[in-house]
Design a protein around this motif. Sequence first.
Motif, PDB file in Angstrom:
ATOM      1  N   ALA A 159      10.952 -64.137 -73.403  1.00 30.50           N
ATOM      2  CA  ALA A 159      10.099 -63.960 -74.786  1.00 30.50           C
ATOM      3  C   ALA A 159      11.082 -63.471 -75.933  1.00 30.50           C
ATOM      4  O   ALA A 159      10.759 -63.834 -76.976  1.00 30.50           O
ATOM      5  CB  ALA A 159       8.785 -63.106 -74.498  1.00 30.50           C
ATOM      6  N   GLU A 197      -1.875 -65.253 -67.328  1.00 21.13           N
ATOM      7  CA  GLU A 197      -2.881 -66.360 -67.617  1.00 21.13           C
ATOM      8  C   GLU A 197      -2.898 -67.203 -66.326  1.00 21.13           C
ATOM      9  O   GLU A 197      -4.066 -67.802 -66.118  1.00 21.13           O
ATOM     10  CB  GLU A 197      -2.359 -67.346 -68.885  1.00 21.13           C
ATOM     11  CG  GLU A 197      -0.858 -68.095 -68.539  1.00 21.13           C
ATOM     12  CD  GLU A 197      -0.520 -69.086 -69.610  1.00 21.13           C
ATOM     13  OE1 GLU A 197      -1.342 -69.181 -70.530  1.00 21.13           O
ATOM     14  OE2 GLU A 197       0.658 -69.511 -69.512  1.00 21.13           O
ATOM     15  N   VAL A 248       9.887 -60.746 -65.200  1.00 16.62           N
ATOM     16  CA  VAL A 248      10.103 -59.673 -66.031  1.00 16.62           C
ATOM     17  C   VAL A 248       8.896 -58.593 -66.422  1.00 16.62           C
ATOM     18  O   VAL A 248       9.133 -57.477 -66.110  1.00 16.62           O
ATOM     19  CB  VAL A 248      10.711 -60.046 -67.385  1.00 16.62           C
ATOM     20  CG1 VAL A 248      11.113 -58.938 -68.095  1.00 16.62           C
ATOM     21  CG2 VAL A 248      12.282 -60.773 -67.131  1.00 16.62           C
ATOM     22  N   GLY A 249       7.917 -59.254 -66.471  1.00 14.31           N
ATOM     23  CA  GLY A 249       6.409 -58.546 -66.747  1.00 14.31           C
ATOM     24  C   GLY A 249       6.223 -57.729 -65.503  1.00 14.31           C
ATOM     25  O   GLY A 249       5.728 -56.550 -65.549  1.00 14.31           O
TER      26      GLY A 249
HETATM   27  C1  FAD Z   1      16.522 -74.129 -63.894  1.00 14.48           C
HETATM   28  C2  FAD Z   1      16.550 -72.674 -64.038  1.00 14.48           C
HETATM   29  C3  FAD Z   1      17.534 -72.000 -63.267  1.00 14.48           C
HETATM   30  C4  FAD Z   1      17.386 -70.665 -63.649  1.00 14.48           C
HETATM   31  N1  FAD Z   1      18.480 -69.766 -62.785  1.00 14.48           N
HETATM   32  C5  FAD Z   1      18.364 -68.504 -63.136  1.00 14.48           C
HETATM   33  C6  FAD Z   1      19.353 -67.736 -62.281  1.00 14.48           C
HETATM   34  O1  FAD Z   1      19.923 -68.341 -61.189  1.00 14.48           O
HETATM   35  N2  FAD Z   1      19.392 -66.456 -62.755  1.00 14.48           N
HETATM   36  C7  FAD Z   1      18.753 -65.825 -63.669  1.00 14.48           C
HETATM   37  O2  FAD Z   1      18.753 -64.694 -63.760  1.00 14.48           O
HETATM   38  N3  FAD Z   1      17.901 -66.555 -64.239  1.00 14.48           N
HETATM   39  C8  FAD Z   1      17.728 -67.811 -63.961  1.00 14.48           C
HETATM   40  N4  FAD Z   1      17.108 -68.826 -64.954  1.00 14.48           N
HETATM   41  C9  FAD Z   1      16.239 -67.935 -65.922  1.00 14.48           C
HETATM   42  C10 FAD Z   1      14.947 -67.172 -65.332  1.00 14.48           C
HETATM   43  O3  FAD Z   1      14.118 -68.103 -64.642  1.00 14.48           O
HETATM   44  C11 FAD Z   1      14.222 -66.611 -66.741  1.00 14.48           C
HETATM   45  O4  FAD Z   1      15.183 -65.965 -67.449  1.00 14.48           O
HETATM   46  C12 FAD Z   1      12.962 -65.831 -66.064  1.00 14.48           C
HETATM   47  O5  FAD Z   1      11.993 -66.640 -65.566  1.00 14.48           O
HETATM   48  C13 FAD Z   1      12.326 -64.975 -67.151  1.00 14.48           C
HETATM   49  O6  FAD Z   1      11.205 -64.156 -66.864  1.00 14.48           O
HETATM   50  P1  FAD Z   1      10.129 -63.852 -67.838  1.00 14.48           P
HETATM   51  O7  FAD Z   1       9.215 -62.935 -66.857  1.00 14.48           O
HETATM   52  O8  FAD Z   1      10.621 -63.427 -69.178  1.00 14.48           O
HETATM   53  O9  FAD Z   1       9.405 -65.247 -67.927  1.00 14.48           O
HETATM   54  P2  FAD Z   1       8.542 -66.232 -67.183  1.00 14.48           P
HETATM   55  O10 FAD Z   1       8.978 -66.063 -65.880  1.00 14.48           O
HETATM   56  O11 FAD Z   1       8.434 -67.521 -67.906  1.00 14.48           O
HETATM   57  O12 FAD Z   1       6.911 -65.569 -66.960  1.00 14.48           O
HETATM   58  C14 FAD Z   1       6.090 -65.540 -68.136  1.00 14.48           C
HETATM   59  C15 FAD Z   1       4.719 -64.988 -67.536  1.00 14.48           C
HETATM   60  O13 FAD Z   1       3.944 -65.032 -68.913  1.00 14.48           O
HETATM   61  C16 FAD Z   1       2.428 -65.638 -68.390  1.00 14.48           C
HETATM   62  N5  FAD Z   1       1.988 -65.955 -69.893  1.00 14.48           N
HETATM   63  C17 FAD Z   1       2.583 -66.761 -70.548  1.00 14.48           C
HETATM   64  N6  FAD Z   1       1.766 -66.859 -71.746  1.00 14.48           N
HETATM   65  C18 FAD Z   1       0.872 -66.042 -71.565  1.00 14.48           C
HETATM   66  C19 FAD Z   1      -0.293 -65.351 -72.203  1.00 14.48           C
HETATM   67  N7  FAD Z   1      -0.683 -65.741 -73.390  1.00 14.48           N
HETATM   68  N8  FAD Z   1      -1.288 -64.704 -71.759  1.00 14.48           N
HETATM   69  C20 FAD Z   1      -1.016 -64.219 -70.280  1.00 14.48           C
HETATM   70  N9  FAD Z   1       0.059 -64.269 -69.620  1.00 14.48           N
HETATM   71  C21 FAD Z   1       0.965 -65.322 -70.193  1.00 14.48           C
HETATM   72  C22 FAD Z   1       3.098 -66.822 -67.627  1.00 14.48           C
HETATM   73  O14 FAD Z   1       1.872 -67.165 -66.721  1.00 14.48           O
HETATM   74  C23 FAD Z   1       4.084 -66.339 -66.678  1.00 14.48           C
HETATM   75  O15 FAD Z   1       3.815 -65.692 -65.672  1.00 14.48           O
HETATM   76  C24 FAD Z   1      16.825 -70.150 -64.501  1.00 14.48           C
HETATM   77  C25 FAD Z   1      15.823 -70.799 -65.474  1.00 14.48           C
HETATM   78  C26 FAD Z   1      15.851 -72.082 -64.974  1.00 14.48           C
HETATM   79  C27 FAD Z   1      14.720 -72.887 -65.836  1.00 14.48           C
END
Ligand code: FAD
Lengths: 65, 546
Positions: free
Chosen positions: B305, B52, B32-33
């Motif tokens: 988040a 991170e 997402v970021g």
């Molecule tokens: C088994 C499984 C299957 C899934 N299947 C699907 C699917 O088929 N389709 C779908 O749409 N979704 C699916 N999801 C959900 C999807 O993976 C998440 O919704 C998605 O990864 C969210 O993205 P995000 O960027 O919000 O968070 P994340 O991908 O978790 O990224 C967060 C980032 O923040 C960074 N970070 C954390 N804390 C800090 C800090 N203090 N300082 C700097 N950086 C930091 C981390 O390093 C990481 O890179 C699935 C999830 C799981 C677990």
Amino acid sequence: MSRLNTEPNLDDPDGLFAALMDAHRDLDDAASRRLDARIILLLANHLGNTALVREAIAAARLGEA
Amino acid sequence: MPATYTNPRYPFAPVRDAGARHKVVVVGGGLVGLTMALDLARRGQKVVLLDEDDTVSFGSRAICWAKRSLEIFGRLGLGEALLARGVTWNTGRVFFGDRQVYHFDLLPEAGHQYPAFINLQQYHLEEALVEACRATGLVDLRWHSRVAAVAPGPDGVALTVETPEGSYALHADWLLAADGARSFVRRALGLSFIGQEFRDRFLIADVVMRAGFPAERWFWFEPPFHPGGSVLLHRQADDVWRIDFQLGWDSDPEAERDPARVAARVRAMLGPEVEFALEWVSVYSFRCRRLERFRHGRILFLGDAAHQVSPFGARGGNAGVQDVDNLGWKLDAVLRGAAPDALLDSYDAERIAANDENILNSTRSTDFITPKNAAARAYRDAVLELAGRYAFARPLVNSGRLSRPAVLADSPLNTPDDAPWTGGLPPGAPAADAPVRSDGQPDWLLRHLGGDGFTLLLFGPPGDFPALAAGGPRPVFLTRTATPGALHDAEGLAAARYAAGPGAAILLRPDQHVAARWRHFDAAAVAHAQRCACGITITDTQRMAG
Ligand SMILES: Cc1cc2nc3c(=O)[nH]c(=O)nc-3n(C[C@H](O)[C@H](O)[C@H](O)COP(=O)(O)OP(=O)(O)OC[C@H]3O[C@@H](n4cnc5c(N)ncnc54)[C@H](O)[C@@H]3O)c2cc1C
């Protein structure tokens, strides 16, 4: 909007009750529960009216008290 | 363990701007970021992105990308590459025991650029996003950079960033928190989630094999090879298959990760003759919950988040991509001074409603897959027992309601219809795609809508409408016969999908959601609706004029 009919409306009350008892006669608790659920789902679909089923749920819960 | 993929390692670059002030800082370089940074950069905004870690998503997570996400990635220049790399699918099948009880087609009509879904490992997508961010030249990607403190103020947020070479301070005018389910920013602000946790565990086994299953979503309730639980099968790119076994709450997550034990489960499913290699194994449990508000002054939360759902329905990552789609144009407009700060409150209103829809759907699916008590189990099994024989029970089978874009029906940015309108797309709906011809070449309608500004879709040749004032929406004309300066709606599908007759006008926001529509174009009404969709009130107009 249709309303749940809680006045006597059955053509054969004793026959209905007996049919339900017969259906459950040789079932264990879990199988009975599934049978009731199947019957409710079939009847609910026949009604095709979720609002009416919600009314029936509320009326059934009152019946407990 | 993954054999088909090696994570790239991104180097740490020494920091030269300690103490600097930046307009936009994104925390979290996950799915997402990265998408957020790319969206803003493509609008010309500079973004600092802090992560991170030093790589993309490790191991197997999201795989299913919905049509709406693909359309958004299309706008960001990645859609066609993802489509080519991923596995296209539209059909799902549900089995109970050893019988098929139900199947669904998620895109039963032709005439859309993108399918209902593609499957592609999250790390492939993230790697493509990193490359695309770099290519803009506007995203300052900072790896090995952990946000360790946030201090919100009235005009921005003071940050402390920890790196291998020590800590430094940064100031962000706007902080976009995309730091995942364990969000540091969320905890630092003392914000809690509302929602629920599910008492169940699932085993994810990704295997490499050459198998004869079609590219479809297959879901079993209580199959003979996994009694008492459910199993989900998906095909991914590179001959990788996702198998998801329901384990139950009493299972021991450590013991279940044992490769020999996992292999035995997989062999029971595929039969002794199928050769496979384990690519990835993990055990998950799930939550359906969200923050009470996504906007906290100059801090906006997005992705995991802000909200989390169970994966049945693929609504997690896909929701995060739609968060970006919603926030990008609004923040850009505020940064350029084209809209008041209050426009960002509509991000909160619209995305909370949309994510509540996701949470509702995922909660209901999880309740069906994991019945909470004997009565729930009886109803669940009754539905499955009936579904084989009776068509009526099939829509009750819930193995996951797959991600669909939200209709922002109650958005404060919408202008309601001024006349009755049957069919088509009401205010708040995402635009429908349709095949069109531009300059005689086959093309897609969505490629011409939204993006960097508002679009006015006008049904008729340019000559039928008065000239539009500067500063208003960009006009796109649609005609049933080939006409210079207009898109050619040769099959009439655009007119049909929008239920629009000659003379009709549809105002689309930069994120391709309908803001307003009129049976007959009216310049003053269009201007008013666009101001409303930018969150501009009459006092704002006076202030901006003065
Ligand atoms: C088994 C499984 C299957 C899934 N299947 C699907 C699917 O088929 N389709 C779908 O749409 N979704 C699916 N999801 C959900 C999807 O993976 C998440 O919704 C998605 O990864 C969210 O993205 P995000 O960027 O919000 O968070 P994340 O991908 O978790 O990224 C967060 C980032 O923040 C960074 N970070 C954390 N804390 C800090 C800090 N203090 N300082 C700097 N950086 C930091 C981390 O390093 C990481 O890179 C699935 C999830 C799981 C677990």
